[in-house]
Write an enzyme that holds these catalytic residues in place. Structure first.
Site, mmCIF file in Angstrom:
data_model
loop_
_atom_site.group_PDB
_atom_site.id
_atom_site.type_symbol
_atom_site.label_atom_id
_atom_site.label_comp_id
_atom_site.label_asym_id
_atom_site.label_seq_id
_atom_site.Cartn_x
_atom_site.Cartn_y
_atom_site.Cartn_z
ATOM 1 N N PHE A 148 33.311 77.665 35.224
ATOM 2 C CA PHE A 148 33.381 76.398 35.274
ATOM 3 C C PHE A 148 31.926 76.185 35.155
ATOM 4 O O PHE A 148 30.916 76.650 35.801
ATOM 5 C CB PHE A 148 33.909 75.740 36.575
ATOM 6 N N ASP A 233 24.685 80.834 37.009
ATOM 7 C CA ASP A 233 25.050 79.429 37.344
ATOM 8 C C ASP A 233 25.309 79.439 38.779
ATOM 9 O O ASP A 233 26.275 79.789 39.394
ATOM 10 C CB ASP A 233 26.197 79.219 36.379
ATOM 11 N N LYS A 262 23.590 70.236 41.997
ATOM 12 C CA LYS A 262 24.081 69.787 42.998
ATOM 13 C C LYS A 262 23.168 69.495 44.500
ATOM 14 O O LYS A 262 22.645 68.691 44.407
ATOM 15 C CB LYS A 262 25.533 70.692 43.523
HETATM 16 C C1 LIG Z 1 29.607 71.361 39.349
HETATM 17 C C2 LIG Z 1 29.059 72.592 38.428
HETATM 18 C C3 LIG Z 1 28.608 72.321 37.386
HETATM 19 C C4 LIG Z 1 28.496 70.782 36.581
HETATM 20 O O1 LIG Z 1 27.502 70.157 37.190
HETATM 21 P P1 LIG Z 1 27.393 68.621 37.195
HETATM 22 O O2 LIG Z 1 26.257 68.202 37.813
HETATM 23 O O3 LIG Z 1 28.700 68.165 37.478
HETATM 24 O O4 LIG Z 1 27.422 68.419 35.511
HETATM 25 C C5 LIG Z 1 28.050 73.677 36.513
HETATM 26 N N1 LIG Z 1 28.217 74.804 36.871
HETATM 27 C C6 LIG Z 1 28.806 74.809 38.469
HETATM 28 C C7 LIG Z 1 28.906 76.199 38.675
HETATM 29 C C8 LIG Z 1 29.302 73.851 39.084
HETATM 30 O O5 LIG Z 1 29.925 73.981 40.075
#
Ligand SMILES: *Cc1c(COP(=O)(O)O)cnc(C)c1O
Length: 404
Positions: A148, A233, A262
């Site tokens: 994700f 990520d 985040k």
């Molecule tokens: C939440 C998330 C994203 C995307 O972030 P947004 O601010 O919602 O665009 C990307 N990678 C990971 C691992 C995430 O948990």
């Protein structure tokens, strides 16, 4: 916090309004939050709930942490936006402080997590052409199953979740998917055209999935051996969630690029960044990438306050100690409605034996604890790192009642 609650009949029906006037791209729990502080939220009727989700780790420091609110309020009184057409007095300081905290050379500021991931992909492609010598427009990025990374058209192009992907093609080419945790498959997928491997050190959305112990060091070795970038990520796993600054730190592995988001915005506003090596991020030149709001004064001021909180180590420490307590308590539920628990620090994927994550979330909500399913029978727990041991016990006792 004593909210004056109007009689029920005069309350607007917020859920009905959302149903009627907003797109239905979410399925929220039927709770309408009006106020929050620390680990607790209060709904429009004055009912309090323990927050066991923390905005999917965007609220690592809890709701309205005083130091973060103070930084935001102070900056609101001075300067909020310049665009990057001009310099401002928070930008360079934020970039230096974030680079120093993360042990990296350069910072690329953006807003949302998805933008940070998009930015990292662009940078990796450009690096592949300019530095590695991959023929134009043929670079590939290897990603893993269950990933994700956000919701843009390019990012959903390499999602393996049909709900995220179906109906949104045509898809962006240049990605290869290999199974998560499978080193041999990764090795087989690497070619001369591979620019990068993009991976979550722990997969949040997939259910807080921790890979086999040797996996991430092996990914690093394969990247080194083949002149391939490792992009971690850490948007959900990073910034103290697992007890260390990065989840990758547990493996003694460094990435070439990290995507952050985040919690970088302190739960106040969207702040994201790509941080990493100078010879990689250095491929960008003026005009090639940007964002009107990326690196704005308010974002930088809040981001600097987040960096100061993380530099104390207090939140990493809390996640380690309280995370051990959380996992200990959850472990005791295995065989009593829980099949398996995974995760690290104050972060857990709880596989339920005989109910869906959604049903459990609703039952928990009715008893004053908020968390959310990931998929199917998995419940995600990610309390804010300001939570206390007694509050964790309250959350887990409530879960035990719900699944009994
Ligand atoms: C939440 C998330 C994203 C995307 O972030 P947004 O601010 O919602 O665009 C990307 N990678 C990971 C691992 C995430 O948990």
């Amino acid at each position: 916090m004593t909210a004056t609650v109007p009689p029920a009949t005069t309350l607007p029906d917020h859920i009905a309004l959302a149903e009627q006037w907003s797109t239905h791209n979410y399925h929220p729990l039927p709770v309408v939050v009006a106020e929050a502080q620390g680990a607790w939220v209060t709904d429009v009727r004055g009912r309090r709930y323990l927050d066991f989700l923390a905005g999917y780790s965007a609220l690592n420091f809890g709701h309205r942490h005083p130091a973060l609110v103070a930084a935001a309020v102070d900056q609101l009184g001075k300067l909020t936006l310049t665009s990057r057409a001009f310099h401002h007095d928070q930008f360079g300081l934020f970039c230096r402080e974030l680079a120093e905290l993360t042990g990296t050379d350069l910072v690329l500021t953006m807003n949302t997590g998805a933008e940070a991931v998009e930015s990292a992909i662009k940078v990796a492609r450009k690096w592949a052409y300019e530095v590695k010598g991959v023929p134009a427009d043929t670079a590939e990025v290897i990603v893993v199953g269950g990933n994700f990374h956000g919701r843009t058209t390019t990012i959903v192009s390499f999602s393996t979740d049909p709900t995220a992907r179906d109906g949104f093609g045509p898809f962006t080419p240049g990605f290869r998917v290999v199974p998560y945790g499978d080193t041999a498959a990764l090795q087989a997928a690497i070619t001369d055209r591979t620019a990068a491997v993009l991976v979550e050190p722990i997969q949040g959305e997939a259910g807080v999935v921790v890979p086999p112990p040797d996996y991430l060091p092996a990914v690093r070795r394969l990247c080194d051996a083949n002149d391939v970038l490792l992009i971690a990520d850490e948007i959900q796993s990073g910034l103290a969630r697992t007890g260390t600054l990065f989840a990758l730190d547990h493996e003694g592995v460094r990435a070439d690029l990290y995507t952050l988001g985040k919690a970088l915005g302190g739960g106040i506003l969207p702040v994201s960044a790509v941080v990493g090596r100078r010879d990689v991020l250095g491929v960008l030149r003026p005009g090639e990438h940007g964002s009107t709001f990326g690196g704005n004064p308010l974002a930088c001021a809040v981001g600097r306050a987040v960096v100061r909180l993380l530099a104390t180590g207090e939140f990493q420490e809390r996640s380690t100690t309280l995370g051990a307590h959380l996992h200990g308590r959850l472990g005791d539920l295995v065989g009593h409605g829980v099949t398996r628990v995974h995760g690290r620090g104050l972060w857990a994927g709880v596989e339920l034996t005989d109910r869906t994550g959604r049903a459990a979330s609703e039952a928990l909500m009715a008893r004053g604890v908020l968390c959310k399913e990931t998929h199917g029978t998995t419940l995600r727990m990610a309390p804010p790192l300001v939570v206390t041991e007694a509050e964790i016990d309250h959350g887990i006792d409530t879960l035990a009642q719900v699944i009994a």
